[in-house]
Write a protein that holds these residues in place. Structure first.
Motif, PDB file in Angstrom:
ATOM      1  N   ARG A 288      40.422  32.452  49.566  1.00 23.71           N
ATOM      2  CA  ARG A 288      39.036  32.228  49.139  1.00 23.71           C
ATOM      3  C   ARG A 288      39.002  31.552  47.769  1.00 23.71           C
ATOM      4  NH1 ARG A 288      35.569  35.371  52.380  1.00 23.71           N
ATOM      5  NH2 ARG A 288      33.905  35.201  50.839  1.00 23.71           N
ATOM      6  N   TYR A 289      39.907  31.960  46.886  1.00 22.64           N
ATOM      7  CA  TYR A 289      39.940  31.341  45.556  1.00 22.64           C
ATOM      8  C   TYR A 289      40.224  29.842  45.683  1.00 22.64           C
ATOM      9  CZ  TYR A 289      41.005  30.678  40.624  1.00 22.64           C
ATOM     10  OH  TYR A 289      40.991  30.253  39.330  1.00 22.64           O
ATOM     11  N   VAL A 290      41.190  29.485  46.504  1.00 20.56           N
ATOM     12  CA  VAL A 290      41.551  28.081  46.659  1.00 20.56           C
ATOM     13  C   VAL A 290      40.416  27.296  47.310  1.00 20.56           C
ATOM     14  CG1 VAL A 290      43.129  26.509  47.859  1.00 20.56           C
ATOM     15  CG2 VAL A 290      44.022  28.540  46.709  1.00 20.56           C
ATOM     16  N   ALA A 291      39.771  27.925  48.299  1.00 21.54           N
ATOM     17  CA  ALA A 291      38.670  27.227  48.965  1.00 21.54           C
ATOM     18  C   ALA A 291      37.542  26.909  47.979  1.00 21.54           C
ATOM     19  CB  ALA A 291      38.142  28.075  50.121  1.00 21.54           C
ATOM     20  N   PHE A 664      47.413  53.389  48.054  1.00 21.33           N
ATOM     21  CA  PHE A 664      47.642  51.984  47.715  1.00 21.33           C
ATOM     22  C   PHE A 664      46.741  51.072  48.547  1.00 21.33           C
ATOM     23  CE2 PHE A 664      49.733  48.152  49.264  1.00 21.33           C
ATOM     24  CZ  PHE A 664      49.843  47.424  48.086  1.00 21.33           C
ATOM     25  N   LEU A 665      46.666  51.344  49.838  1.00 20.58           N
ATOM     26  CA  LEU A 665      45.866  50.486  50.709  1.00 20.58           C
ATOM     27  C   LEU A 665      44.386  50.585  50.368  1.00 20.58           C
ATOM     28  CD1 LEU A 665      47.660  51.066  54.124  1.00 20.58           C
ATOM     29  CD2 LEU A 665      47.700  49.006  52.730  1.00 20.58           C
ATOM     30  N   ILE A 666      43.946  51.768  49.976  1.00 18.96           N
ATOM     31  CA  ILE A 666      42.540  51.914  49.574  1.00 18.96           C
ATOM     32  C   ILE A 666      42.250  51.034  48.356  1.00 18.96           C
ATOM     33  CG2 ILE A 666      40.883  53.515  48.564  1.00 18.96           C
ATOM     34  CD1 ILE A 666      42.081  55.679  50.375  1.00 18.96           C
ATOM     35  N   VAL A 667      43.131  51.104  47.364  1.00 21.20           N
ATOM     36  CA  VAL A 667      42.930  50.297  46.155  1.00 21.20           C
ATOM     37  C   VAL A 667      43.023  48.809  46.474  1.00 21.20           C
ATOM     38  CG1 VAL A 667      43.889  49.746  43.887  1.00 21.20           C
ATOM     39  CG2 VAL A 667      43.758  52.121  44.645  1.00 21.20           C
ATOM     40  N   LEU A 668      44.031  48.436  47.263  1.00 16.42           N
ATOM     41  CA  LEU A 668      44.234  47.022  47.578  1.00 16.42           C
ATOM     42  C   LEU A 668      43.078  46.480  48.417  1.00 16.42           C
ATOM     43  CD1 LEU A 668      46.438  44.922  46.980  1.00 16.42           C
ATOM     44  CD2 LEU A 668      47.383  45.382  49.240  1.00 16.42           C
ATOM     45  N   ALA A 669      42.641  47.256  49.405  1.00 20.49           N
ATOM     46  CA  ALA A 669      41.529  46.807  50.237  1.00 20.49           C
ATOM     47  C   ALA A 669      40.248  46.709  49.428  1.00 20.49           C
ATOM     48  CB  ALA A 669      41.336  47.765  51.415  1.00 20.49           C
ATOM     49  N   ALA A 670      40.041  47.681  48.527  1.00 18.99           N
ATOM     50  CA  ALA A 670      38.846  47.626  47.684  1.00 18.99           C
ATOM     51  C   ALA A 670      38.867  46.378  46.811  1.00 18.99           C
ATOM     52  CB  ALA A 670      38.748  48.878  46.818  1.00 18.99           C
ATOM     53  N   GLY A 671      40.023  46.078  46.221  1.00 24.06           N
ATOM     54  CA  GLY A 671      40.124  44.876  45.400  1.00 24.06           C
ATOM     55  C   GLY A 671      39.892  43.612  46.200  1.00 24.06           C
ATOM     56  N   ALA A 672      40.457  43.563  47.413  1.00 22.87           N
ATOM     57  CA  ALA A 672      40.309  42.367  48.232  1.00 22.87           C
ATOM     58  C   ALA A 672      38.868  42.169  48.700  1.00 22.87           C
ATOM     59  CB  ALA A 672      41.251  42.460  49.433  1.00 22.87           C
ATOM     60  N   VAL A 673      38.234  43.274  49.143  1.00 19.80           N
ATOM     61  CA  VAL A 673      36.842  43.162  49.600  1.00 19.80           C
ATOM     62  C   VAL A 673      35.922  42.830  48.422  1.00 19.80           C
ATOM     63  CG1 VAL A 673      34.904  44.437  50.587  1.00 19.80           C
ATOM     64  CG2 VAL A 673      37.176  44.637  51.602  1.00 19.80           C
ATOM     65  N   GLY A 674      36.157  43.471  47.281  1.00 11.60           N
ATOM     66  CA  GLY A 674      35.359  43.157  46.096  1.00 11.60           C
ATOM     67  C   GLY A 674      35.496  41.703  45.703  1.00 11.60           C
ATOM     68  N   HIS A 675      36.726  41.179  45.772  1.00 10.93           N
ATOM     69  CA  HIS A 675      36.943  39.764  45.447  1.00 10.93           C
ATOM     70  C   HIS A 675      36.211  38.877  46.448  1.00 10.93           C
ATOM     71  CE1 HIS A 675      39.210  35.954  45.137  1.00 10.93           C
ATOM     72  NE2 HIS A 675      39.383  36.303  43.879  1.00 10.93           N
ATOM     73  N   ALA A 676      36.229  39.261  47.736  1.00 12.30           N
ATOM     74  CA  ALA A 676      35.549  38.462  48.757  1.00 12.30           C
ATOM     75  C   ALA A 676      34.044  38.428  48.516  1.00 12.30           C
ATOM     76  CB  ALA A 676      35.844  39.041  50.139  1.00 12.30           C
ATOM     77  N   LEU A 677      33.462  39.569  48.156  1.00  9.69           N
ATOM     78  CA  LEU A 677      32.015  39.608  47.913  1.00  9.69           C
ATOM     79  C   LEU A 677      31.644  38.772  46.694  1.00  9.69           C
ATOM     80  CD1 LEU A 677      31.354  43.404  48.575  1.00  9.69           C
ATOM     81  CD2 LEU A 677      30.838  41.481  50.090  1.00  9.69           C
ATOM     82  N   ALA A 678      32.421  38.926  45.618  1.00  7.74           N
ATOM     83  CA  ALA A 678      32.123  38.171  44.401  1.00  7.74           C
ATOM     84  C   ALA A 678      32.261  36.670  44.628  1.00  7.74           C
ATOM     85  CB  ALA A 678      33.050  38.636  43.276  1.00  7.74           C
ATOM     86  N   THR A 679      33.295  36.278  45.366  1.00  9.82           N
ATOM     87  CA  THR A 679      33.512  34.850  45.637  1.00  9.82           C
ATOM     88  C   THR A 679      32.390  34.285  46.503  1.00  9.82           C
ATOM     89  OG1 THR A 679      35.900  35.201  45.513  1.00  9.82           O
ATOM     90  CG2 THR A 679      35.142  33.187  46.577  1.00  9.82           C
TER      91      THR A 679
END
Length: 786
Positions: A288-291, A664-679
């Motif tokens: 998403r960042y690259v796009a 770990f997966l909870i934190v990683l998934a939260a970070g990924a979903v949060g990044h997706a929403l912000a992007t």
């Protein structure tokens, strides 16, 4: 131009890059720590053996007048360490007693030389110095009071464990570790006394007349197990005895290797799971960042920017963040190394503490940025290819259905944001975010399903075939300790006892395997645990334990030859743990089958006792022992709580791994979903500005982001729940087969009930900040610039 753009990009999107770097650091740290810990644990047993001159075999003649010089003279022998078969006691710890103190100076020097973790070994000439193992609750400088038996107590076979001999004040001078003088998962450590203790007080260990006490020995052979057969023949020749029991200590070492390999494989599996999840969840953030970056760089095409330069500029910031994240992850992995290796392997580690596994850390620092760079280039290439091909805007069936159903506008727009990539400068890939939500739910549910299996095995010893809670010792080697019938009747009368099964124990031999056989009376209703098949019902049938069946290449319906007798295998499962077998090796015979195999002899005569749920084995043993003591001639009969298999403790050590993975997966998934929403909010702010200009309120804009987040969670739950449940149970079955233990499908109901509300709550919490940003979009500014 490129330098100016990169500078602007770093200033504008530093928060996204920091988040991406943190995700990379978290993933890299977990993977590197798991791999480094697995490597360290897998080698722990071999490293300990290479440093400690371990004994090959324990020689047990049980003869007070045995001549050990004859053993030393055998050509296969390099060292002999004599040990007194007698206890000593520590007054500060009433529940502890030491056993098998060394008799001569060879021990700790030329055989079973422990690794010193702290301090030093006791002086072989001083009785007032001791060392302890790492699990013992005392440290260097502490003082212990060693209490010995009187010579009369040492000669009394009915000694009650309350000694009245001399008391010796000793100082702890070191902490040491070795294969023989080491720790086990279930004990509280050992005290390593000086050989001088036996030298000055021999009668307090084996008595004055040597009527009961004796000395056995640890023997190290030149070629290890390869010399065992010739040593056994030589031992029989020089002693005139062929009935001396030998304990092959290399078998114990192999068991230890098996245990640490199992734990290391579990750690590697944890690392692999983290890596796979990170590739998906971090990868979608990179995509998403690259796009977004490429969308903004299209305006520079008119200035001569080439597609290759666009790829470089779009991929450079996330790659730089990955470099810093990988370095931070490697530092984190090094920081947790003092807690590695975990579980059973920690009992064999020769150098506990901080450790830098440079090959692993170096590879991680290189691999993580390369993976991010590769993902960024691939995502950018696909995005540019889609632009050149003029790919039409994909319409979501869900969004179309919402429009036809006349649902409120915020729900319709939120569904489009979640499921449609958009077009033009607002185009954002949605599949990575959807895949990330599925993987997040799948991984978390799989981890907690697996954790439920571990907890079940840790709390239910019957998964290891242990349906009994006490053992009554009735005889050994043909010598009966008391009248079996009255003793067992007294045991059965206790209100907490539900089943009593008398059994005889012998050893059957195959060419390369020995099978400890237990008799089971015909028609006995004593509970047994079988993985498949049934218990034997005829004299020519046998039910094998799982490891014995594997070693014999047998299964239900096979025929095996043991001690020259052909036996049909009716079942595969678990047996009683004994002095010379584990719960997973051995077999069940009928009483008549046992008599045919062994005649009227047996190695041991005992009874297994099952208790009602919740009964305390210690209390029951005390009551029943009192009843047995009142029976004529039953003074030597003993009753003890059954010891849980070490594998049960080893499995308990796995409890933390799935919890760590889930967290770990909870934190990683939260970070990924949060990044997706912000992007998505940033990338599609033009659409939001248009909607605001057409009358959409700020609350409705927030509802758009909430709908987008909720839809991601719902799709993740729809696909991730069944896949996660299946994955968790499959992984637990693999572990159950390897342990081995009886597979019971994990009860994942609590996780199933919680994961839906937890996922929806989490994504809506993550949507708060992006929703706020979306509601605060400056409509006029966005419409003018875009």
């Amino acid at each position: 131009m490129t330098r100016i753009w990169l500078g602007l990009e770093l200033r504008r999107r530093w928060r996204s890059l920091v988040l991406l770097g943190l995700l990379v650091a978290l993933a890299a740290g977990m993977v590197l720590a798991a791999v480094a810990g697995a490597r360290r644990g897998a080698s722990s047993v071999d490293r300990l053996l290479s440093e400690t001159l371990p004994a090959t075999v324990a020689v047990l003649p049980n003869d007070p007048d045995f001549d050990w010089d004859k053993v030393r003279a055998l050509p296969e022998v390099t060292a002999v360490g004599e040990i007194a078969v007698a206890p000593f006691f520590v007054e500060e710890m009433p529940d502890y007693y030491g056993y098998l103190p060394p008799r001569g100076p060879e021990t700790y020097r030329t055989i079973e030389r422990p690794v010193v973790l702290e301090g030093r070994l006791p002086d072989p000439a001083r009785v007032d110095e001791v060392a302890v193992t790492a699990r013992f609750p005392r440290r260097v400088g502490d003082r212990l009071t060693l209490r010995l038996m009187t010579p009369e107590e040492a000669e009394d076979p009915d000694f009650d464990g309350n000694p009245h001999g001399p008391a010796i004040s000793a100082r702890v001078v070191g902490v040491a570790r070795g294969p023989w003088y080491g720790d086990s998962i279930s004990d509280q450590g050992q005290v390593l006394v000086s050989p001088a203790l036996f030298g000055e007080h021999p009668a307090n260990f084996i008595g004055t007349h040597k009527s009961f006490g004796f000395v056995n020995a640890l023997v190290r052979l030149k070629r290890g197990g390869a010399d065992l057969a010739s040593f056994k023949a030589g031992l029989a020749r020089v002693t005139g005895r062929n009935n001396i029991e030998l304990m092959n200590l290399e078998d114990d070492a192999e068991h230890a290797r098996k245990g640490v390999r199992f734990e290391s494989a579990s750690l590697l599996a944890l690392g692999l799971a983290v890596l796979v999840a990170a590739l998906v969840l971090v990868g979608q953030s990179v995509s998403r960042y690259v796009a977004v970056g490429l969308g903004e760089l299209r305006a520079l095409r008119a200035c001569g920017l080439t597609p290759r330069q666009m790829l470089v500029l779009a991929a450079a910031p996330p790659t730089a963040a990955a470099v810093l994240g990988a370095l931070a992850g490697a530092a984190g992995a090094a920081g947790v190394s003092p807690w590695m290796p975990v579980g059973m392997a920690a009992l064999y580690e020769t150098a506990p503490g901080f450790d830098l596994d440079w090959p692993v850390l170096g590879a991680g620092c290189v691999a993580a940025p390369l993976l991010v760079l590769g993902g960024a280039v691939a995502a950018g290439w696909f995005s540019l290819t889609a632009d050149r091909s003029g790919a039409p805007d994909r319409r979501s069936a869900v969004a179309l259905t919402a429009a036809r159903a006349g649902l409120p506008l915020p729900i319709l727009v939120g569904a489009r944001f979640a499921l449609e990539p958009g077009q033009g400068n607002g185009r954002v890939p949605v599949r990575p975010a959807l895949l990330g939500s599925v993987v997040g739910v799948l991984g978390v549910l799989a981890a907690f399903t697996f954790s439920a299996g571990v907890s079940d095995a840790a709390e239910h010893p019957e998964r290891f075939g242990m349906t009994h809670r006490m053992v009554v010792y009735l005889g050994e080697g043909g010598t009966e300790y008391g009248p079996a019938g009255p003793v067992l009747a007294a045991v059965a009368k206790d209100p907490d006892v539900t089943h009593v099964m008398e059994t005889y124990v012998g050893v059957l031999n195959a060419p390369k395997v020995s099978v400890t056989a237990y008799s089971r009376p015909e028609g006995a209703d004593f509970p047994a645990v079988l993985d498949r098949g049934r218990l034997p019902e005829r004299p020519d049938e046998v039910a094998l334990a799982v490891t014995s069946a594997r070693e014999l290449g047998a299964d239900v319906g096979s025929t095996v030859t043991l001690s020259g007798k052909a036996l049909k295998v009716t079942g595969v499962g678990f047996v009683i743990s004994g002095a010379h077998n584990n719960y997973d090796d051995g077999g069940w015979l009928t009483s008549e089958g046992f008599r045919r195999a062994f005649g009227g002899t047996s190695k041991y005569h005992l009874a297994a006792v099952a208790l009602r749920p919740g009964a305390d084995p210690q209390q029951v043993a005390g009551r029943v022992q009192e009843s047995i003591g009142a029976l004529p001639g039953a003074g030597k009969v003993s009753l003890e709580p059954a010891v849980r298999p070490e594998e049960s403790d080893e499995v308990q050590n796995l409890r933390v791994l799935p919890v760590l993975l889930g967290a770990f997966l909870i934190v990683l998934a939260a970070g990924a979903v949060g990044h997706a929403l912000a992007t998505a909010v940033r990338r599609r702010r033009h659409e939001l500005a248009v909607l605001r200009a057409l009358g959409m309120t700020r609350n409705q804009v927030r509802a758009v982001v909430v709908t987008q987040a909720s839809l991601l969670a719902v799709i993740g739950l729809a696909f991730g729940v069944p896949l996660g449940l299946a994955a968790g149970r499959t992984l637990w079955r693999i572990v159950a087969d390897q342990a081995p233990l009886f597979y019971q499908a994990p009860d994942a109901l609590p996780a199933l009930l919680l994961i839906g509300p937890a996922a929806l709550f989490s994504v809506n919490l993550l949507a708060v900040w992006p929703g706020r940003l979306a509601a605060r979009v400056n409509v006029g500014h966005v419409l003018r610039t875009e």
